[in-house]
Design an enzyme around this catalytic site. Sequence first.
Site, PDB file in Angstrom:
ATOM      1  N   TRP A  84       0.569  -7.972   4.816  1.00 33.63           N
ATOM      2  CA  TRP A  84       1.616  -7.268   4.071  1.00 33.63           C
ATOM      3  C   TRP A  84       1.865  -5.879   4.628  1.00 33.63           C
ATOM      4  CZ3 TRP A  84       4.987 -10.030   1.788  1.00 33.63           C
ATOM      5  CH2 TRP A  84       4.609 -11.297   1.299  1.00 33.63           C
ATOM      6  N   ASP A  99       1.543   0.061  -1.463  1.00 34.61           N
ATOM      7  CA  ASP A  99       1.962  -1.227  -2.010  1.00 34.61           C
ATOM      8  C   ASP A  99       0.806  -1.735  -2.869  1.00 34.61           C
ATOM      9  OD1 ASP A  99       2.579  -3.856  -2.566  1.00 34.61           O
ATOM     10  OD2 ASP A  99       2.963  -4.439  -0.476  1.00 34.61           O
ATOM     11  N   LYS A 104       2.124 -10.785  -9.855  1.00 34.76           N
ATOM     12  CA  LYS A 104       0.685 -11.077  -9.754  1.00 34.76           C
ATOM     13  C   LYS A 104      -0.037 -10.712 -11.053  1.00 34.76           C
ATOM     14  CE  LYS A 104       1.630 -10.729  -5.068  1.00 34.76           C
ATOM     15  NZ  LYS A 104       1.572 -12.124  -4.645  1.00 34.76           N
TER      16      LYS A 104
END
Lengths: 423, 423
Positions: B164, B234, B258
Amino acid sequence: MSMSMATSNHTLFLHNPTNLTNTTNLFPITTTRTATTTFKPISIKCTATTRTQAPPQASTQFQDRVFNFAAGPATLPENVLLKAQSELYNWRGSGMSVMEMSHRGKEFLSIIQKAESDLRTLLNIPSEYSVLFLQGGATTQFAAIPLNLCTPQDTVDYVVTGSWSDKAFKEAQKYCKPKVIWSGKSEKYTKIPSFSGLNQSTDARYLHICANETIHGVEFKDYPTPKNGVLVADMSSNFCSKPVDVSRFGLIYAGAQKNVGPSGVTIVIIRKDLIGNAQGLTPVMLDYKIHDENNSLYNTPPCYGIYMCGLVFEDLVEQGGLKEVEKKNKKKAEILYNAIDDSKGFFRCPVDKSVRSLMNVPFTLEKAELEVEFIKEAAKEKMVQLKGHRSVGGMRASIYNAMPLAGVEKLVAFMKDFQARHA
Amino acid sequence: MSMSMATSNHTLFLHNPTNLTNTTNLFPITTTRTATTTFKPISIKCTATTRTQAPPQASTQFQDRVFNFAAGPATLPENVLLKAQSELYNWRGSGMSVMEMSHRGKEFLSIIQKAESDLRTLLNIPSEYSVLFLQGGATTQFAAIPLNLCTPQDTVDYVVTGSWSDKAFKEAQKYCKPKVIWSGKSEKYTKIPSFSGLNQSTDARYLHICANETIHGVEFKDYPTPKNGVLVADMSSNFCSKPVDVSRFGLIYAGAQKNVGPSGVTIVIIRKDLIGNAQGLTPVMLDYKIHDENNSLYNTPPCYGIYMCGLVFEDLVEQGGLKEVEKKNKKKAEILYNAIDDSKGFFRCPVDKSVRSLMNVPFTLEKAELEVEFIKEAAKEKMVQLKGHRSVGGMRASIYNAMPLAGVEKLVAFMKDFQARHA
């Protein structure tokens, strides 16, 4: 929290007949025996999982629904809401909610594939067109369209028939050389131009229109043919409200939250040969090629919104498709516009009769000082969100696919009564 | 459709005790009397509105839930799902679903304001930070962050600890001059660098990290201090899983799917002085200034997703806040990592012990040929989505806030049994 919630709702459902009898005005159902049956409440024990069991919270079911004339997010089909409610906690025996599903799992793949398939059936979408389920609303497409279809030097044409096409034009100025080839602003956005009179650029990469202006209530009844390039249409507020010949367009886009689902989903229907030429500075999330190659699953899509759109598409197919839907929409619009036109000027719709929207009906009162009272009284009668957009004032009744005929009939009856009392 | 649906579900609810008895394995509840009580089905008449009455579809309630170890979208708190189900059709007497509400109406404003307020409580967010509810996932932020915080000539630093942060770096190359100042790639993304050894640029506008790498399972336990500019993180996959000192960051962003809600909502927490300098070519939807000035209501936000996040925030507050949530998460992670480490190499976790994620636990089998069998047998035991990401293989158990301790205990018991049978 869940325990007390379960218990309280439980009690409401099982021991409170008033929940049922209260509502016979909207829902005449014979519930006496159910209501008076004395059930034993389910006694609930939590397991080590801390999972709880609650019966479905029925009390809400028996409360009145309002008629919601909001411009979007807007009313949804009641049977779709009930189905979504029934499946929310455990989708079809999967053991999980749609909101919990991996977007790459077989369950969600079946949901998004069915949604696309039903949409293709509804609009008879040719195979050379891709269907993308995206995020960010039509406002994101205002940038994505020039970024994907143009170079910074390209000319494109915009027909500005209201606030939304004007916003689309302004955003395009960042990414290409858009021209306003017609604007209805001087006539307060009450008209659609004659196509023959349009001064199209010979080198325009596309011609952009807003098929239905949600705020001003003007709707294209036919579509212009681009002199050069392709036709691009924002159909956010009349998407799936009537049949459309997709083959006349290069790209159709629509936010879902008016006719086909909740907010948070944007649908793009694009001819495949237009994909793959995004400008270098295009964010990956605005590049149609990325989403097309990944079947809208490049990153996590708005899964629950796509599921809801799928339920709506299924419902529209079951209604007989968009020809049938259009008939219902024409009937609803007809009785509302007639009520306005037959009011001897008490109610007024400024829009050119030939291009009045079937979806958004703006109107004013001859005695403007009564408008606040009109909206207040309507709300008391459970007809809500009738205030016009802050930029234009007056009233606006949005009567999308999911607005029942009875809602429009009730509004018209109220208008006549209001006029009788205030004329 | 709705009528037959109503009737059939009705029948299930009232006349099918097997729905109840089937499920006593996961949910031991005393339902005998309810199940055996013989009710009269409600006979339903449609009104002219074509509205229908269906009882809440209880059958699904009594079906097993699985333990869902998906990396996102992921399992949600069961009490939150039940509350959402109870309110889906008619939110708190408003007469409409949250999905149907105007985003500018007082009902939805109360929802988004409560969601922001509870999030500010959970993370103790200082008043000089704005909270934005956006769309497009973290992937959209990969572009929005450099577009808002940099000029094209600016240097920025990226620490690449997994897939990511690598994607974030690659997207930033379009909008500024990002440098990878550390990469864990050569060690298969199993480590977090020592902060003292980071070769930060003296002129970097920001230092970007991914606080928890969902695929590789490495998590920052502390945060580096930027030599210049601000720290950007992030936090998609560990957002609200533990307390965070927001004041150490210039910007925190997270996809909701999530730990805090369904997909389709992205939360950005940004220090206000960083807002207002977007590059000229920034799409309006990626400009933080637009969303900040409009309280995330510049255009229609993902209303239902924001509502769900609000229910989750409320639940986290009721659990006692993030300190309590962190305790539970540490306990769950501890027993799972211990099971791996105590397996004498039968199970293996490649991640450096000091930086193992509390949220995503990747592991492999010494006998790789057994991994397919492991995943298949686990699914039979109602533990699903344990397959590792396609890019790394093996297994991955995502154990976010909403994964009950019992789910992890069941997984660990299964792992020991599987090892006993296959060692």
